[in-house]
Design a protein around this motif. Structure first.
Motif, PDB file in Angstrom:
ATOM      1  N   GLU A   1       0.837  -1.201   0.000  1.00 44.58           N
ATOM      2  CA  GLU A   1       0.000   0.000   0.000  1.00 44.58           C
ATOM      3  C   GLU A   1       0.874   1.255   0.000  1.00 44.58           C
ATOM      4  O   GLU A   1       0.601   2.221  -0.706  1.00 44.58           O
ATOM      5  N   LYS A   2       1.935   1.216   0.792  1.00 48.44           N
ATOM      6  CA  LYS A   2       2.874   2.346   0.841  1.00 48.44           C
ATOM      7  C   LYS A   2       3.507   2.558  -0.529  1.00 48.44           C
ATOM      8  O   LYS A   2       3.603   3.691  -1.005  1.00 48.44           O
ATOM      9  N   TYR A   3       3.927   1.477  -1.186  1.00 53.81           N
ATOM     10  CA  TYR A   3       4.541   1.599  -2.509  1.00 53.81           C
ATOM     11  C   TYR A   3       3.558   2.151  -3.538  1.00 53.81           C
ATOM     12  O   TYR A   3       3.931   2.975  -4.381  1.00 53.81           O
ATOM     13  N   ILE A   4       2.315   1.719  -3.486  1.00 52.84           N
ATOM     14  CA  ILE A   4       1.307   2.228  -4.424  1.00 52.84           C
ATOM     15  C   ILE A   4       1.102   3.723  -4.198  1.00 52.84           C
ATOM     16  O   ILE A   4       1.025   4.506  -5.152  1.00 52.84           O
ATOM     17  N   ASN A   5       1.030   4.137  -2.943  1.00 51.22           N
ATOM     18  CA  ASN A   5       0.867   5.571  -2.645  1.00 51.22           C
ATOM     19  C   ASN A   5       2.053   6.380  -3.150  1.00 51.22           C
ATOM     20  O   ASN A   5       1.872   7.466  -3.726  1.00 51.22           O
ATOM     21  N   ILE A   6       3.260   5.879  -2.952  1.00 52.91           N
ATOM     22  CA  ILE A   6       4.454   6.576  -3.442  1.00 52.91           C
ATOM     23  C   ILE A   6       4.421   6.654  -4.965  1.00 52.91           C
ATOM     24  O   ILE A   6       4.721   7.702  -5.549  1.00 52.91           O
ATOM     25  N   ALA A   7       4.042   5.558  -5.611  1.00 54.49           N
ATOM     26  CA  ALA A   7       3.990   5.527  -7.074  1.00 54.49           C
ATOM     27  C   ALA A   7       2.949   6.514  -7.601  1.00 54.49           C
ATOM     28  O   ALA A   7       3.202   7.242  -8.575  1.00 54.49           O
ATOM     29  N   GLU A   8       1.778   6.560  -6.980  1.00 56.18           N
ATOM     30  CA  GLU A   8       0.739   7.496  -7.419  1.00 56.18           C
ATOM     31  C   GLU A   8       1.186   8.945  -7.231  1.00 56.18           C
ATOM     32  O   GLU A   8       0.953   9.788  -8.101  1.00 56.18           O
ATOM     33  N   ASP A   9       1.857   9.229  -6.128  1.00 58.68           N
ATOM     34  CA  ASP A   9       2.400  10.580  -5.911  1.00 58.68           C
ATOM     35  C   ASP A   9       3.460  10.912  -6.954  1.00 58.68           C
ATOM     36  O   ASP A   9       3.530  12.051  -7.438  1.00 58.68           O
ATOM     37  N   ALA A  10       4.292   9.941  -7.306  1.00 52.56           N
ATOM     38  CA  ALA A  10       5.331  10.161  -8.310  1.00 52.56           C
ATOM     39  C   ALA A  10       4.712  10.491  -9.667  1.00 52.56           C
ATOM     40  O   ALA A  10       5.180  11.398 -10.370  1.00 52.56           O
ATOM     41  N   VAL A  11       3.651   9.782 -10.034  1.00 54.54           N
ATOM     42  CA  VAL A  11       2.976  10.044 -11.306  1.00 54.54           C
ATOM     43  C   VAL A  11       2.370  11.444 -11.288  1.00 54.54           C
ATOM     44  O   VAL A  11       2.536  12.216 -12.249  1.00 54.54           O
ATOM     45  N   GLN A  12       1.691  11.787 -10.220  1.00 58.01           N
ATOM     46  CA  GLN A  12       1.074  13.111 -10.129  1.00 58.01           C
ATOM     47  C   GLN A  12       2.137  14.208 -10.197  1.00 58.01           C
ATOM     48  O   GLN A  12       1.976  15.200 -10.917  1.00 58.01           O
ATOM     49  N   THR A  13       3.226  14.034  -9.491  1.00 62.19           N
ATOM     50  CA  THR A  13       4.318  15.013  -9.517  1.00 62.19           C
ATOM     51  C   THR A  13       4.889  15.149 -10.924  1.00 62.19           C
ATOM     52  O   THR A  13       5.118  16.269 -11.404  1.00 62.19           O
ATOM     53  N   ALA A  14       5.102  14.043 -11.597  1.00 57.53           N
ATOM     54  CA  ALA A  14       5.663  14.069 -12.945  1.00 57.53           C
ATOM     55  C   ALA A  14       4.717  14.764 -13.924  1.00 57.53           C
ATOM     56  O   ALA A  14       5.154  15.587 -14.743  1.00 57.53           O
ATOM     57  N   VAL A  15       3.431  14.449 -13.852  1.00 56.17           N
ATOM     58  CA  VAL A  15       2.457  15.063 -14.753  1.00 56.17           C
ATOM     59  C   VAL A  15       2.402  16.571 -14.528  1.00 56.17           C
ATOM     60  O   VAL A  15       2.427  17.358 -15.487  1.00 56.17           O
ATOM     61  N   ILE A  16       2.355  16.993 -13.295  1.00 55.04           N
ATOM     62  CA  ILE A  16       2.303  18.430 -12.995  1.00 55.04           C
ATOM     63  C   ILE A  16       3.592  19.118 -13.453  1.00 55.04           C
ATOM     64  O   ILE A  16       3.550  20.208 -14.033  1.00 55.04           O
ATOM     65  N   ALA A  17       4.735  18.488 -13.216  1.00 56.62           N
ATOM     66  CA  ALA A  17       6.012  19.081 -13.621  1.00 56.62           C
ATOM     67  C   ALA A  17       6.085  19.243 -15.138  1.00 56.62           C
ATOM     68  O   ALA A  17       6.495  20.301 -15.632  1.00 56.62           O
ATOM     69  N   VAL A  18       5.674  18.231 -15.868  1.00 59.54           N
ATOM     70  CA  VAL A  18       5.709  18.318 -17.339  1.00 59.54           C
ATOM     71  C   VAL A  18       4.714  19.371 -17.817  1.00 59.54           C
ATOM     72  O   VAL A  18       5.009  20.151 -18.719  1.00 59.54           O
ATOM     73  N   TYR A  19       3.569  19.430 -17.188  1.00 61.74           N
ATOM     74  CA  TYR A  19       2.590  20.440 -17.578  1.00 61.74           C
ATOM     75  C   TYR A  19       3.150  21.843 -17.362  1.00 61.74           C
ATOM     76  O   TYR A  19       3.059  22.705 -18.236  1.00 61.74           O
ATOM     77  N   GLN A  20       3.729  22.069 -16.208  1.00 56.79           N
ATOM     78  CA  GLN A  20       4.223  23.413 -15.884  1.00 56.79           C
ATOM     79  C   GLN A  20       5.422  23.820 -16.734  1.00 56.79           C
ATOM     80  O   GLN A  20       5.554  24.989 -17.097  1.00 56.79           O
TER      81      GLN A  20
END
Length: 128
Positions: A46-65
């Motif tokens: 569960e911890k790994y899934i949460n970290i992975a989901e945060d990583a995806v969100q961070t990457a998407v926002i960074a690329v967008y910005q």
């Protein structure tokens, strides 16, 4: 006389009962240990899934910005540029999450690439 009777009771009743209970107690301890192991594994995943989901969100926002926001709505926004932005978000997400997290996601979902691609799409949609 009392000691002899006590010895007989211990020998004929208590010892056989204990012998019969030992396998049951061992199996109960094993079941408890297995339960704790599984619970810890589930928490780890569960911890790994949460970290992975945060990583995806961070990457998407960074690329967008840094990339998408200046091109979207212009003539420079094309299917090729969209694909490049997607691949950049994918690369960043993989770099952020690290191998242990990727392995944890794979352990849960079996197809890390499909999971990652879908999570990126969901995050792009949610961040529009």
């Amino acid at each position: 006389m009392n000691q002899e009777m006590l010895d007989m009771v211990v020998t004929s009743i208590v010892v056989p009962v204990l012998v019969a209970l030992v396998p049951f107690l061992v199996s109960m301890i094993k079941a408890g240990t297995d339960y704790i192991r599984q619970r810890n594994k589930d928490k780890r995943l569960e911890k790994y899934i949460n970290i992975a989901e945060d990583a995806v969100q961070t990457a998407v926002i960074a690329v967008y910005q840094t990339y998408v926001s200046r091109l979207k709505g212009t003539d420079g926004w094309s299917p090729e540029v969209q694909k490049k932005a997607f691949e950049e978000a994918r690369r960043k997400a993989i770099a952020i999450m690290g191998k242990a997290v990727r392995d944890g996601v794979f352990e849960v979902y079996d197809d890390f690439d499909a999971w990652l691609d879908n999570k990126i799409e969901v995050n792009v949609y949610n961040n529009l």
